[in-house]
Design a protein around this motif. Structure first.
Motif, mmCIF file in Angstrom:
data_model
loop_
_atom_site.group_PDB
_atom_site.id
_atom_site.type_symbol
_atom_site.label_atom_id
_atom_site.label_comp_id
_atom_site.label_asym_id
_atom_site.label_seq_id
_atom_site.Cartn_x
_atom_site.Cartn_y
_atom_site.Cartn_z
ATOM 1 N N LYS A 7 0.842 -1.205 0.000
ATOM 2 C CA LYS A 7 0.000 0.000 0.000
ATOM 3 C C LYS A 7 0.874 1.251 0.000
ATOM 4 C CE LYS A 7 -3.917 -2.274 0.437
ATOM 5 N NZ LYS A 7 -4.916 -2.304 -0.644
ATOM 6 N N PRO A 8 0.319 2.395 -0.443
ATOM 7 C CA PRO A 8 1.064 3.648 -0.345
ATOM 8 C C PRO A 8 1.487 3.909 1.098
ATOM 9 C CG PRO A 8 -0.877 3.930 -1.728
ATOM 10 C CD PRO A 8 -0.983 2.562 -1.106
ATOM 11 N N ILE A 9 2.638 4.545 1.264
ATOM 12 C CA ILE A 9 3.218 4.732 2.596
ATOM 13 C C ILE A 9 2.259 5.411 3.556
ATOM 14 C CG2 ILE A 9 4.348 6.859 1.844
ATOM 15 C CD1 ILE A 9 5.620 4.397 4.506
ATOM 16 N N ASP A 10 1.461 6.356 3.078
ATOM 17 C CA ASP A 10 0.547 7.063 3.973
ATOM 18 C C ASP A 10 -0.581 6.165 4.472
ATOM 19 O OD1 ASP A 10 2.002 9.379 3.765
ATOM 20 O OD2 ASP A 10 0.806 10.203 2.130
ATOM 21 N N GLU A 11 -0.787 5.025 3.802
ATOM 22 C CA GLU A 11 -1.807 4.089 4.253
ATOM 23 C C GLU A 11 -1.251 3.081 5.248
ATOM 24 O OE1 GLU A 11 -4.212 2.225 1.278
ATOM 25 O OE2 GLU A 11 -4.145 3.980 -0.040
ATOM 26 N N TRP A 12 0.047 2.714 5.104
ATOM 27 C CA TRP A 12 0.547 1.694 6.025
ATOM 28 C C TRP A 12 1.244 2.248 7.248
ATOM 29 C CZ3 TRP A 12 5.821 0.916 6.844
ATOM 30 C CH2 TRP A 12 6.735 1.104 5.812
ATOM 31 N N ILE A 13 1.526 3.526 7.254
ATOM 32 C CA ILE A 13 1.984 4.178 8.488
ATOM 33 C C ILE A 13 1.417 5.587 8.511
ATOM 34 C CG2 ILE A 13 3.968 5.158 9.710
ATOM 35 C CD1 ILE A 13 5.587 2.825 9.000
ATOM 36 N N SER A 42 1.123 9.405 8.740
ATOM 37 C CA SER A 42 2.187 10.347 8.381
ATOM 38 C C SER A 42 2.809 11.019 9.596
ATOM 39 C CB SER A 42 1.638 11.410 7.430
ATOM 40 O OG SER A 42 0.551 12.099 8.027
ATOM 41 N N SER A 43 2.101 11.028 10.732
ATOM 42 C CA SER A 43 2.638 11.697 11.923
ATOM 43 C C SER A 43 3.663 10.842 12.658
ATOM 44 C CB SER A 43 1.496 12.042 12.878
ATOM 45 O OG SER A 43 0.828 10.853 13.294
ATOM 46 N N GLU A 44 3.800 9.560 12.285
ATOM 47 C CA GLU A 44 4.691 8.664 13.013
ATOM 48 C C GLU A 44 6.073 8.603 12.365
ATOM 49 O OE1 GLU A 44 3.422 5.063 14.952
ATOM 50 O OE2 GLU A 44 1.506 5.226 13.930
ATOM 51 N N SER A 45 7.083 8.463 13.195
ATOM 52 C CA SER A 45 8.441 8.204 12.719
ATOM 53 C C SER A 45 9.107 7.267 13.728
ATOM 54 C CB SER A 45 9.233 9.497 12.562
ATOM 55 O OG SER A 45 9.288 10.207 13.774
ATOM 56 N N LEU A 84 8.979 -1.769 1.482
ATOM 57 C CA LEU A 84 9.728 -1.735 2.741
ATOM 58 C C LEU A 84 10.798 -0.649 2.713
ATOM 59 C CD1 LEU A 84 10.626 -2.938 5.475
ATOM 60 C CD2 LEU A 84 12.029 -4.558 4.173
ATOM 61 N N PHE A 85 11.585 -0.607 1.655
ATOM 62 C CA PHE A 85 12.664 0.377 1.596
ATOM 63 C C PHE A 85 12.137 1.793 1.353
ATOM 64 C CE2 PHE A 85 15.232 -3.399 1.331
ATOM 65 C CZ PHE A 85 16.435 -3.020 1.909
ATOM 66 N N ASN A 86 11.095 1.907 0.538
ATOM 67 C CA ASN A 86 10.481 3.230 0.366
ATOM 68 C C ASN A 86 9.956 3.748 1.700
ATOM 69 O OD1 ASN A 86 11.007 3.146 -2.366
ATOM 70 N ND2 ASN A 86 8.907 2.654 -2.979
ATOM 71 N N GLY A 87 9.303 2.852 2.441
ATOM 72 C CA GLY A 87 8.776 3.242 3.743
ATOM 73 C C GLY A 87 9.869 3.595 4.720
ATOM 74 N N ALA A 88 10.944 2.808 4.732
ATOM 75 C CA ALA A 88 12.059 3.104 5.632
ATOM 76 C C ALA A 88 12.647 4.473 5.337
ATOM 77 C CB ALA A 88 13.127 2.024 5.504
ATOM 78 N N GLY A 89 12.749 4.802 4.057
ATOM 79 C CA GLY A 89 13.271 6.114 3.696
ATOM 80 C C GLY A 89 12.381 7.248 4.161
ATOM 81 N N ARG A 90 11.090 6.961 4.286
ATOM 82 C CA ARG A 90 10.142 7.995 4.705
ATOM 83 C C ARG A 90 10.022 8.120 6.220
ATOM 84 N NH1 ARG A 90 5.670 9.044 1.417
ATOM 85 N NH2 ARG A 90 4.749 10.054 3.241
ATOM 86 N N VAL A 91 9.928 6.994 6.931
ATOM 87 C CA VAL A 91 9.540 7.064 8.340
ATOM 88 C C VAL A 91 10.702 6.924 9.318
ATOM 89 C CG1 VAL A 91 7.253 6.165 7.779
ATOM 90 C CG2 VAL A 91 9.021 4.607 8.626
ATOM 91 N N LEU A 92 11.879 6.507 8.846
ATOM 92 C CA LEU A 92 13.020 6.469 9.758
ATOM 93 C C LEU A 92 13.539 7.870 9.998
ATOM 94 C CD1 LEU A 92 15.178 3.406 8.629
ATOM 95 C CD2 LEU A 92 13.998 3.687 10.812
ATOM 96 N N ARG A 93 13.862 8.158 11.251
ATOM 97 C CA ARG A 93 14.505 9.421 11.571
ATOM 98 C C ARG A 93 15.943 9.418 11.041
ATOM 99 N NH1 ARG A 93 11.809 8.284 16.774
ATOM 100 N NH2 ARG A 93 9.979 9.627 16.907
ATOM 101 N N PRO A 94 16.584 10.574 10.914
ATOM 102 C CA PRO A 94 17.992 10.599 10.497
ATOM 103 C C PRO A 94 18.838 9.672 11.361
ATOM 104 C CG PRO A 94 17.100 12.813 10.477
ATOM 105 C CD PRO A 94 16.035 11.930 11.083
ATOM 106 N N GLN A 95 19.698 8.891 10.735
ATOM 107 C CA GLN A 95 20.536 7.880 11.383
ATOM 108 C C GLN A 95 19.736 6.693 11.896
ATOM 109 O OE1 GLN A 95 23.893 8.400 11.075
ATOM 110 N NE2 GLN A 95 23.120 10.157 9.927
#
Length: 212
Positions: free
Chosen positions: A98-104, A106-109, A130-141
């Motif tokens: 699913k699009p990233i905004d549907e599976w997490i 947007s306010s969460e990181s 998985l990798f697209n989502g990680a790039g979006r929701v992981l904080r720096p580092q």
């Protein structure tokens, strides 16, 4: 809610065997990183055995279980209740296709994304997600940790993994053991860098990526 008897919970033998070795690697990674780790998202929690094993060892971390199959949530909730896991949240539905905004939301990181034995028993679209989502929701580092069998630059060993791969593909043509070079390409597209590869029991590996 009536008390849960731990003996009634579903426990997959492979997860019971590998949860200890994985925990040791997590302890080393978390101890060596300079980043403060506050929250941890597990993708594909299944029975909940891994997150239930990790959570008591990291009381400062809030754990979020998830899975594409909501029927598994009862067992995850059973672990939370049976072992009084106050730092484990209610599981939620997460579909990597699913699009990233549907599976997490947007306010969460998150500081850590952990995914065990998922990418080889799911379509390639799930690895992309998985990798697209990680790039979006992981904080720096932030950290992305993948556990399972992997091919390395076109080579899959030992023979038992070759046979396992053939079995997976015979069951579903979209499944199969993924090659590290393809996962690294997805990582590079999403500002993630491969930091380390840990050899694990039963011919598995733990891949350690970090967001730039």
């Amino acid at each position: 809610m009536s008390p849960v008897n731990p003996s009634t919970l579903i426990r997959h033998p492979a997860a019971e065997r590998n949860k200890g070795p994985i925990l040791k690697i997590l302890q080393n990674i978390f101890a060596e990183t300079s980043k403060e780790i506050r929250n941890f998202l597990e993708i594909g929690s299944s029975s909940g055995q891994h997150i239930a094993h990790f959570a008591p060892e990291f009381s400062q971390i809030q754990f979020q279980p998830s899975d594409v199959d909501s029927q598994l949530f009862e067992n995850i909730r059973g672990f939370i209740q049976a072992y009084n896991l106050e730092n484990v949240n209610e599981p939620y539905l997460l579909d990597l296709t699913k699009p990233i905004d549907e599976w997490i939301p947007s306010s969460e990181s998150f500081d850590v994304l952990y995914c065990s034995n998922v990418v080889h028993i799911s379509p390639w679209a799930c690895s992309i997600g998985l990798f697209n989502g990680a790039g979006r929701v992981l904080r720096p580092q932030g950290l992305l940790l993948l556990y399972g069998p992997f091919a390395i630059n076109g080579t899959l060993t030992p023979e038992s993994n070759v046979q396992f791969d053939q079995s997976l593909r015979s069951r579903n043509s979209e499944w199969g053991i993924r090659d590290l070079k393809d996962l690294k390409e997805l990582a590079n597209q999403n500002d993630l860098h491969l930091q380390n590869i840990f050899d694990m029991p039963a011919n598995n590996k733990l891949l350690f990526f970090q967001k730039k």
